[in-house]
Structure formats: structure tokens, C-alpha cells
Design a protein around this motif. Structure first.
Motif, PDB file in Angstrom:
ATOM      1  N   LEU A  77      36.053  87.867  40.261  1.00 15.79           N
ATOM      2  CA  LEU A  77      36.935  86.980  39.510  1.00 15.79           C
ATOM      3  C   LEU A  77      36.983  85.592  40.136  1.00 15.79           C
ATOM      4  O   LEU A  77      37.272  84.609  39.456  1.00 15.79           O
ATOM      5  CB  LEU A  77      38.348  87.567  39.425  1.00 15.79           C
ATOM      6  CG  LEU A  77      38.614  88.526  38.250  1.00 15.79           C
ATOM      7  CD1 LEU A  77      37.849  89.825  38.427  1.00 15.79           C
ATOM      8  CD2 LEU A  77      40.084  88.808  38.100  1.00 15.79           C
ATOM      9  N   ALA A  78      36.700  85.523  41.454  1.00 13.20           N
ATOM     10  CA  ALA A  78      36.723  84.223  42.121  1.00 13.20           C
ATOM     11  C   ALA A  78      35.616  83.311  41.618  1.00 13.20           C
ATOM     12  O   ALA A  78      35.684  82.084  41.774  1.00 13.20           O
ATOM     13  CB  ALA A  78      36.598  84.418  43.636  1.00 13.20           C
ATOM     14  N   GLN A  79      34.582  83.904  40.985  1.00 14.70           N
ATOM     15  CA  GLN A  79      33.466  83.113  40.493  1.00 14.70           C
ATOM     16  C   GLN A  79      33.718  82.540  39.096  1.00 14.70           C
ATOM     17  O   GLN A  79      32.942  81.717  38.609  1.00 14.70           O
ATOM     18  CB  GLN A  79      32.199  83.968  40.424  1.00 14.70           C
ATOM     19  CG  GLN A  79      31.835  84.677  41.715  1.00 14.70           C
ATOM     20  CD  GLN A  79      30.684  85.632  41.499  1.00 14.70           C
ATOM     21  OE1 GLN A  79      29.775  85.389  40.723  1.00 14.70           O
ATOM     22  NE2 GLN A  79      30.725  86.756  42.193  1.00 14.70           N
ATOM     23  N   LEU A  80      34.788  82.978  38.439  1.00 14.16           N
ATOM     24  CA  LEU A  80      35.013  82.587  37.048  1.00 14.16           C
ATOM     25  C   LEU A  80      35.509  81.153  36.935  1.00 14.16           C
ATOM     26  O   LEU A  80      36.246  80.663  37.788  1.00 14.16           O
ATOM     27  CB  LEU A  80      36.030  83.531  36.403  1.00 14.16           C
ATOM     28  CG  LEU A  80      35.695  85.020  36.377  1.00 14.16           C
ATOM     29  CD1 LEU A  80      36.761  85.772  35.596  1.00 14.16           C
ATOM     30  CD2 LEU A  80      34.316  85.268  35.779  1.00 14.16           C
TER      31      LEU A  80
ATOM     32  N   LEU B  63      30.660  86.819  30.945  1.00 16.96           N
ATOM     33  CA  LEU B  63      31.835  87.232  31.713  1.00 16.96           C
ATOM     34  C   LEU B  63      31.611  88.609  32.334  1.00 16.96           C
ATOM     35  O   LEU B  63      31.871  88.822  33.528  1.00 16.96           O
ATOM     36  CB  LEU B  63      33.062  87.250  30.805  1.00 16.96           C
ATOM     37  CG  LEU B  63      34.400  87.647  31.431  1.00 16.96           C
ATOM     38  CD1 LEU B  63      34.833  86.615  32.459  1.00 16.96           C
ATOM     39  CD2 LEU B  63      35.474  87.785  30.352  1.00 16.96           C
ATOM     40  N   TYR B  64      31.130  89.560  31.521  1.00 24.63           N
ATOM     41  CA  TYR B  64      30.886  90.912  32.025  1.00 24.63           C
ATOM     42  C   TYR B  64      29.823  90.903  33.129  1.00 24.63           C
ATOM     43  O   TYR B  64      29.936  91.645  34.117  1.00 24.63           O
ATOM     44  CB  TYR B  64      30.437  91.840  30.901  1.00 24.63           C
ATOM     45  CG  TYR B  64      31.452  92.043  29.802  1.00 24.63           C
ATOM     46  CD1 TYR B  64      32.803  91.768  29.997  1.00 24.63           C
ATOM     47  CD2 TYR B  64      31.065  92.494  28.544  1.00 24.63           C
ATOM     48  CE1 TYR B  64      33.725  91.952  28.998  1.00 24.63           C
ATOM     49  CE2 TYR B  64      31.988  92.684  27.534  1.00 24.63           C
ATOM     50  CZ  TYR B  64      33.316  92.403  27.758  1.00 24.63           C
ATOM     51  OH  TYR B  64      34.231  92.580  26.746  1.00 24.63           O
ATOM     52  N   ASP B  65      28.787  90.062  32.961  1.00 27.75           N
ATOM     53  CA  ASP B  65      27.733  89.981  33.980  1.00 27.75           C
ATOM     54  C   ASP B  65      28.306  89.479  35.298  1.00 27.75           C
ATOM     55  O   ASP B  65      27.982  90.004  36.375  1.00 27.75           O
ATOM     56  CB  ASP B  65      26.606  89.051  33.519  1.00 27.75           C
ATOM     57  CG  ASP B  65      25.747  89.672  32.423  1.00 27.75           C
ATOM     58  OD1 ASP B  65      25.824  90.904  32.234  1.00 27.75           O
ATOM     59  OD2 ASP B  65      25.007  88.929  31.748  1.00 27.75           O
ATOM     60  N   LYS B  66      29.163  88.465  35.236  1.00 29.31           N
ATOM     61  CA  LYS B  66      29.763  87.919  36.459  1.00 29.31           C
ATOM     62  C   LYS B  66      30.659  88.949  37.150  1.00 29.31           C
ATOM     63  O   LYS B  66      30.721  89.021  38.377  1.00 29.31           O
ATOM     64  CB  LYS B  66      30.584  86.664  36.138  1.00 29.31           C
ATOM     65  CG  LYS B  66      29.765  85.394  35.974  1.00 29.31           C
ATOM     66  CD  LYS B  66      30.682  84.180  35.898  1.00 29.31           C
ATOM     67  CE  LYS B  66      29.898  82.884  35.837  1.00 29.31           C
ATOM     68  NZ  LYS B  66      30.786  81.688  35.841  1.00 29.31           N
TER      69      LYS B  66
ATOM     70  N   ALA C  21      40.760  95.877  33.479  1.00 29.21           N
ATOM     71  CA  ALA C  21      41.271  96.627  34.625  1.00 29.21           C
ATOM     72  C   ALA C  21      41.149  95.806  35.908  1.00 29.21           C
ATOM     73  O   ALA C  21      42.068  95.777  36.738  1.00 29.21           O
ATOM     74  CB  ALA C  21      40.520  97.951  34.766  1.00 29.21           C
ATOM     75  N   LEU C  22      40.025  95.116  36.085  1.00 28.95           N
ATOM     76  CA  LEU C  22      39.861  94.256  37.257  1.00 28.95           C
ATOM     77  C   LEU C  22      40.884  93.125  37.252  1.00 28.95           C
ATOM     78  O   LEU C  22      41.485  92.799  38.272  1.00 28.95           O
ATOM     79  CB  LEU C  22      38.449  93.664  37.284  1.00 28.95           C
ATOM     80  CG  LEU C  22      37.323  94.554  37.803  1.00 28.95           C
ATOM     81  CD1 LEU C  22      35.995  93.831  37.691  1.00 28.95           C
ATOM     82  CD2 LEU C  22      37.570  94.968  39.235  1.00 28.95           C
TER      83      LEU C  22
END
Length: 223
Positions: free
Chosen positions: A153-156, A194-197, A208-209
Motif C-alpha cells: 500500500l505504501a507504493q500506491l 492496483l491489484y498488481d501493485k 482486506a489489506l
């Protein structure tokens, strides 16, 4: 094969810890059954081979701890943990893995598993993990907490986090497209990125994440 659990009474301190096992390999189930039955602190009340069977039992839990394998006949551990969070099921889970992949351990931590142990661990470690989880504690092998917290999530980007937030609110692709003025195909493209990241396969696991990170985030003393 599913064994119907029986309802127990009294606190955990007054009785044996009720355990269910979700594992596709009957040899592993048999070994766990023998181990638990030889230790007077536990009662194996059910064993199932599929994620669906486990989720059915978890809907009205009559057990203290679930010990689940990472690969079941129809789902893997990440899917199960994501479903438990999505359905808001009040269960305590120990993942029983035969894979020494640190990535699996990280996923379990992020998706809310309370316990984690390896199938090749000494029985005393397995027992202590189950007991700790049954008594409301978290029992995870040592891992650099900074590496766990460095989640995908930090990469988003800010926009991707906003997209994840509306996913967690239950927005459909059409609703996202209508309210942002882009096409559904563009929404699908953004979701795939998004799912790939996040290294997930579907929106349930992504949400969930996101939910796990929100729970771990420190609360402001002023709000």
C-alpha cells in the motif's frame, strides 16, 4: 470429511481448547489429530478440506482456534483470511504452513492471522502457538516489523488509495466510472494495476489489506 463440532461450555481455562483443522492433505490432518489427542489441553472438534467448508463452520463458530493450511482444496490461506475479514467473522486463526516463504508470512500478518507456525516445527511450538491464539494473543515467528509494515500500500499513489477506499465502501465498477467520469474499461485497467501493485488477485483481498492497514494505523490523540 467433516466432523460436526459440538457446543462446549465454560471458559477456556476451565476446559480443553476446541480446535478445528482446515487442511487438504489427510496425512497432515491425521498427524495433527494424533498430536492434539495426545495432549490433554486440546479437543479436535472438526476437520475440513475446503475453504468453503471452513467458512461455513466459521459463520457460527463453536471452536476456539482454527488451524488452517495455506493451500486447501478450493482456496488458499490469503483468500480465506480475506473472506473472514470481508464477512466480519469472529474467529481466531493460526496458519499451519509447509512453505518457508517469508512472503506467505507477511501476507498472513497483513490479512489478520493471529498465529503462524510451520508443519516442521517442534510440537511444543505448535501447541504454544495454538494456546496463545486461543487466549487472545498474537503468536507470529520473529520477523522485522519494519519489513512487514512496508506493505505494498505504501507504493500506491493518492488516486490509487482513493480508489481502494471506495472499493472498501462497496462501490461497483459502474459507480466508480459514473462518479469519476471515466469509462468502465478504464476503471478495470486501474483496478488491474492496483491489484498488481498489491500482489492480490481480486477486490476482496485488496479490501482486506486496506482494512488491516487502517486498523494498524495509530490513532490521533485529538480525534
Amino acid at each position: 470429511m467433516t466432523t460436526k463440532p459440538e457446543r462446549g461450555n465454560g471458559s477456556i481455562e476451565e476446559r480443553r481448547v476446541r480446535v478445528i483443522v482446515a487442511e487438504r492433505n489427510p496425512l497432515v490432518v491425521s498427524a495433527l489429530r494424533e498430536m492434539l489427542e495426545c495432549d490433554g489441553r486440546f479437543e479436535l472438534v472438526a476437520s475440513v478440506q475446503s475453504g468453503k467448508q471452513f467458512l461455513d463452520l466459521a459463520a457460527e463458530p463453536e471452536f476456539d482456534v482454527a488451524v488452517i493450511g495455506w493451500k486447501l482444496s478450493d482456496m488458499d490461506g490469503a483468500d480465506i483470511l480475506a473472506e473472514v475479514q470481508s464477512r466480519k467473522l469472529d474467529v481466531r486463526i493460526t496458519v499451519f504452513s509447509n512453505d518457508h516463504d517469508i512472503g506467505i508470512l507477511k501476507q498472513c500478518v497483513r490479512l489478520g492471522a493471529q498465529g503462524y507456525c510451520f508443519q516442521f516445527d517442534d510440537p511444543s511450538i505448535i501447541f504454544e502457538t495454538i494456546l496463545a491464539v486461543a487466549h487472545g494473543r498474537i503468536c507470529i515467528p520473529y520477523i522485522d516489523i519494519n519489513k512487514v509494515n512496508d506493505t505494498p500500500l505504501a507504493q500506491l499513489t493518492v488516486r490509487e488509495r482513493e480508489l481502494l477506499a471506495v472499493l472498501s465502501d462497496g462501490w461497483t465498477n459502474l459507480q466508480i466510472a459514473t462518479r469519476t467520469g471515466i469509462s468502465e474499461n478504464t476503471v478495470k485497467y486501474h483496478l488491474k494495476n492496483l491489484y498488481d501493485k498489491l500482489d492480490v488477485r481480486n477486490r476482496a483481498m485488496a479490501v482486506a489489506l486496506y482494512s488491516s492497514e487502517k486498523r494498524r494505523a495509530p490513532k490521533s490523540p485529538f480525534g
